[in-house]
Design an enzyme around this catalytic site. Sequence first.
Site, mmCIF file in Angstrom:
data_model
loop_
_atom_site.group_PDB
_atom_site.id
_atom_site.type_symbol
_atom_site.label_atom_id
_atom_site.label_comp_id
_atom_site.label_asym_id
_atom_site.label_seq_id
_atom_site.Cartn_x
_atom_site.Cartn_y
_atom_site.Cartn_z
ATOM 1 N N ALA A 1 3.100 1.539 2.930
ATOM 2 C CA ALA A 1 4.291 0.684 2.845
ATOM 3 C C ALA A 1 5.389 1.367 2.029
ATOM 4 O O ALA A 1 6.568 1.350 2.409
ATOM 5 C CB ALA A 1 3.932 -0.664 2.206
ATOM 6 N N CYS B 1 0.835 -1.203 0.000
ATOM 7 C CA CYS B 1 0.000 0.000 0.000
ATOM 8 C C CYS B 1 0.873 1.259 0.000
ATOM 9 O O CYS B 1 2.094 1.189 0.103
ATOM 10 C CB CYS B 1 -0.912 -0.008 1.219
ATOM 11 S SG CYS B 1 0.004 0.026 2.776
ATOM 12 N N HIS C 1 6.058 6.224 -2.480
ATOM 13 C CA HIS C 1 7.360 6.821 -2.814
ATOM 14 C C HIS C 1 7.156 8.306 -3.119
ATOM 15 O O HIS C 1 7.915 9.156 -2.670
ATOM 16 C CB HIS C 1 7.960 6.168 -4.061
ATOM 17 C CG HIS C 1 8.133 4.683 -3.971
ATOM 18 N ND1 HIS C 1 8.151 3.876 -5.075
ATOM 19 C CD2 HIS C 1 8.311 3.868 -2.906
ATOM 20 C CE1 HIS C 1 8.327 2.616 -4.704
ATOM 21 N NE2 HIS C 1 8.421 2.591 -3.390
ATOM 22 N N ARG D 1 13.178 -4.462 6.095
ATOM 23 C CA ARG D 1 14.336 -4.262 5.221
ATOM 24 C C ARG D 1 15.560 -4.086 6.111
ATOM 25 O O ARG D 1 15.783 -3.015 6.656
ATOM 26 C CB ARG D 1 14.127 -3.046 4.326
ATOM 27 C CG ARG D 1 12.952 -3.243 3.397
ATOM 28 C CD ARG D 1 13.054 -2.439 2.142
ATOM 29 N NE ARG D 1 13.317 -1.039 2.427
ATOM 30 C CZ ARG D 1 13.632 -0.154 1.507
ATOM 31 N NH1 ARG D 1 13.734 -0.520 0.258
ATOM 32 N NH2 ARG D 1 13.842 1.096 1.818
#
Length: 467
Positions: free
Chosen positions: A48, A45, A174, A79
């Site tokens: 995220a 999403c 992003h 990550r």
Amino acid sequence: MATRLKCNDTIPERDAHIIIKGDGTGCSIKSNSATTPGDMTERGCTYAGCRGVVGGPVKDAIQLSHGPIGCAFYSWGYRPHVADTDFHMKYTFVSDMDESNVVFGGEKKLLQSVIEAAAEFPDAKGVFVYNTCTAALIGDDGKDVAKMAQEEIGKPVVFFACEGFRGVSQSQGHHVGNETIFRNLVGSVEPEEDYAYSINILGDYNIKNDIKTFEPLFQALGLKIITRFTGNVSVDELKIMHKAKLNVIHCTRSATYIADMMKDKYGTPSISVTLWGIANMSKALRETAAFFGLEKEAERVIKTEVAKVQPKIDHFKKRLAGKKVIIYQGGPRAWHWPELLEELGMEVIGAATTFGHHDDYEKIYSKVGDGTLIMDNPNVPELEEILRTYKPDIFIAGNKEKYLAYKLGVPFLNGHTYETGPYAGFSGMVNFARDLDKALSAPVWKLVRDQARPSPVSTLDLEEDVA
Ligand code: CFM
């Protein structure tokens, strides 16, 4: 041209997302559009993409989710090694909205959470607040709360309007991450130092310490790296990123937005590079050096560093040559990596992305051979069908697909967080080749073929390859 997989007989909308290169219809794939209801997509999403990818690696910011505790837990530490401190691996922060907050509002709780977290961790340089679906749906004004909190704690409190439902995938996150960091932090201090030979690396997230492979190469040219956006970066480094003379963009999908904004506001030029692979890394150094008139230095660095790794790469190339690969990544790695695989004598027979836009698919299209299957946003039944029918020697994808590959007897390499990495730069290419070889040569494939599956998809000649 749209292509039908058997599993899509009941969901024909998927056909437009699957094409074969070289059928005469060009790169006509549908991408970056809403997922069809009923399609069990693997997409993430907006939250995220913003919290996990762009904002999350900033090492000295408190990463605080405004929403239910699950949003914070499931975005925590997936990550690894993105910073040289373990702050984010140890802690995650959340306003912890519950049912009563959904009914009566969560703003007070958010304000209190920011103040408490800042008091508990006085060394943090700011607080990043990420909005979730829950907080956005009830209309909490997190931006206003962030403003109040900032006055209260005397440090930047940056609010990201990255509620999960905003976009069609994590790609929207992003974009939100780029814009918010640019508007709130970049250019907020003006250091007096000389930045004549300085760059920013944009779109690298320091997966498994990737920066250790390429930063010394740029530094050996005589360049100063002001900011990495955002692997292993500090809040203070983001504030001065406008001082750089050139932006070097590695992941164009997630970081071109900030490069464009910097071009508009500060006139900063940018170049797009690939920091994986021998040829691509060399090209990146040459192009960056050319901007500063440092061509000789680039040739010296490339010659010395490539000589160190080439014999090892040649060794693995002998073992890997001829192997067929299907690659499925979030976005750009599906077009960055076919060239690396080619350097190792391997061939890409399928390439897919979770959230690539049309420009990503055009790049994939230009880098793979005729007959290659290209897919947008594949789901599990589709992946299973193509692994069974295309029979790759190895599947490069992420953790979500790992066990599917293993169950089908297909060697697998994690292209997102890597196996033993780092994979970038010249030295990373050796790790990449070694991990591919390890995956392909594991003795377990012999057992899987002999005992578990009468008709495995692996085409390995195991007798030859088992070490
Ligand atoms: Fe850029 Fe990335 Fe990627 Fe990405 Fe990602 Fe990633 Fe990826 Mo996983 S920023 S688009 S959202 S290169 S986490 S470090 S590996 S899907 S192809």
